[in-house]
Design an enzyme around this catalytic site. Structure first.
Site, PDB file in Angstrom:
ATOM      1  N   THR A  68       0.826  -1.207   0.000  1.00  0.00           N
ATOM      2  CA  THR A  68       0.000   0.000   0.000  1.00  0.00           C
ATOM      3  C   THR A  68       0.859   1.255   0.000  1.00  0.00           C
ATOM      4  O   THR A  68       2.003   1.237   0.482  1.00  0.00           O
ATOM      5  CB  THR A  68      -0.910   0.008   1.251  1.00  0.00           C
ATOM      6  OG1 THR A  68      -1.562   1.281   1.382  1.00  0.00           O
ATOM      7  CG2 THR A  68      -0.099  -0.237   2.515  1.00  0.00           C
ATOM      8  N   TYR A  88      -2.221  -0.067  10.798  1.00  0.00           N
ATOM      9  CA  TYR A  88      -2.357  -0.617   9.449  1.00  0.00           C
ATOM     10  C   TYR A  88      -1.094  -0.377   8.627  1.00  0.00           C
ATOM     11  O   TYR A  88      -0.563  -1.302   7.991  1.00  0.00           O
ATOM     12  CB  TYR A  88      -3.568   0.005   8.745  1.00  0.00           C
ATOM     13  CG  TYR A  88      -3.661  -0.364   7.277  1.00  0.00           C
ATOM     14  CD1 TYR A  88      -4.089  -1.630   6.890  1.00  0.00           C
ATOM     15  CD2 TYR A  88      -3.322   0.549   6.286  1.00  0.00           C
ATOM     16  CE1 TYR A  88      -4.161  -1.981   5.551  1.00  0.00           C
ATOM     17  CE2 TYR A  88      -3.392   0.214   4.947  1.00  0.00           C
ATOM     18  CZ  TYR A  88      -3.816  -1.054   4.584  1.00  0.00           C
ATOM     19  OH  TYR A  88      -3.883  -1.394   3.249  1.00  0.00           O
TER      20      TYR A  88
END
Length: 375
Positions: free
Chosen positions: A151, A194
């Site tokens: 990501t 995250y």
């Protein structure tokens, strides 16, 4: 999301033929973790259409993904083998990778908000789950290629990036970044649980290529959107905005809406994964930014305006506080991927939004004839 032992689901129907059924069947399956998800089901369909068998490894915890699995089984029949299991189930992972020709690792806890609420669970799925997978692959003694879906959050909030504020968006003060985007040379800076868990996994995949000679690469994704996406407020914002608009419901925007992302249609994302896998021996150990690039760089406000045009009515929009870890700007510089593979995005963001809107109307019982915009 409790871990369950690997268990084959009943296989789908063979009646619905696709072009893939006419191709030579490749018996060694491609393993796709999270293969019932949005990106996973699209990648699975691509391999299946080319005659591969696919193992879909998914715990089916995300609402809506069961529909994607049924769709794959209906289109491709017994060449889809579903294992309903969790990344924390090491025995099921070993079974899944046993005969695999390649692994596309997409399964993850995907929301920043959820990671802040339950950081332990986030770590166990994203970081520990990835280690479990890598170890399962290593234990086979075979050089099974692994592609990992990382990501842009591994680059943090980019606070050091000087920004200018335009009418409807933030833009970098540095014209070279404005023209090309953020490259892989941007220092890693993990923010939020995250970002940390995905960043740890990102680095472990690259190190397994170095330390163990595993043919592995990382794709650091920006915002991917398209058919088979069940977007929520926490993850998949492009689809979420469209779903809310088509249902005539209000939309919540966190921050002022001027934050910019380079959105990429899922068909282009699938092509990127396949291009890297095709040349994995040469590309092993490398990370690639994957997004729509400057040509598809849009603010949330610009996307909302385009959605208003598509649904032909004004959208009720409310604004909340900025979310922790949100970037004012992220646009991927994809020149490394272009140079190594020849890949580049083919679908512009406006055409992509229209494609997603058409799919949502056809598949989610959403209104087909919206009201006209009132002046």
């Amino acid at each position: 999301m409790g871990a369950r032992r690997g268990r084959d689901r009943p296989r789908g129907r063979d009646a619905q033929a696709t072009r893939g059924t006419e191709a030579r069947v490749v018996k060694e399956p491609v393993l796709i973790t999270g293969g019932s998800g949005f990106i996973g089901s699209n990648i699975a369909d691509s391999f299946l259409a080319d005659g591969h068998e696919v193992v879909v490894f998914d715990n089916l915890s995300r609402p809506g993904v069961e529909q994607n699995l049924r769709w794959l089984e209906g289109r491709h029949g017994s060449r889809v083998r579903a294992m309903q299991a969790d990344l924390r189930d090491e025995a099921s992972l070993r079974e899944a990778v046993r005969d695999a020709s390649a692994v596309i690792h997409l399964a993850a806890q995907t929301a920043v908000t959820t990671s802040l609420t339950n950081p332990i669970d986030d770590f166990e799925v994203n970081a520990r789950g990835t280690i479990n997978l890598l170890e399962a692959v290593r234990a086979t003694g075979r050089r099974i290629p692994v592609l990992f879906a990382s990501t842009n959050k591994v680059y943090g909030c980019l606070e050091a990036l000087e920004m200018a504020e335009a009418t409807d968006r933030y833009v970098p003060a540095d014209e070279s970044i404005r023209a090309s985007g953020i490259g892989e040379d941007q220092p890693l800076d993990f923010h939020t649980p995250y970002g940390c868990s995905k960043g740890v996994a990102d680095q472990y995949v690259l190190d397994y290529a170095r330390s163990y000679g595993l043919p592995a690469a990382v794709l650091r994704m920006s915002c991917i959107y398209g058919p088979r996406q069940f977007g929520t407020e926490d993850q998949g914002w492009v689809a979420h905005f469209l779903i809310r608009a088509l249902e005539g419901k209000p939309i919540s925007v966190y921050g002022d809406g001027k934050q910019v992302r380079d959105i990429l249609h899922v068909a282009d994302a699938v092509a990127a994964y396949r291009a890297v896998l095709k040349d994995i021996d040469r590309l092993s150990g490398q990370a690639f930014n994957l997004g729509g690039g400057p040509m598809n760089a849009v603010s949330l406000l610009a996307v909302l305006r385009e959605i208003e045009r598509l649904v032909e009515r004004r959208l009720p929009v409310t604004h909340g506080e900025w979310r922790q870890g949100d970037q004012h700007y992220f646009v991927a510089n994809t020149s490394r991927l272009l140079a190594r593979t020849g890949w580049q995005p083919r679908m512009g963001w406006r055409d992509g939004l229209a494609d997603l809107a058409a799919w949502l109307r056809a598949n989610r019982s959403l209104p087909a004839a919206p009201e006209r915009i009132r002046a």
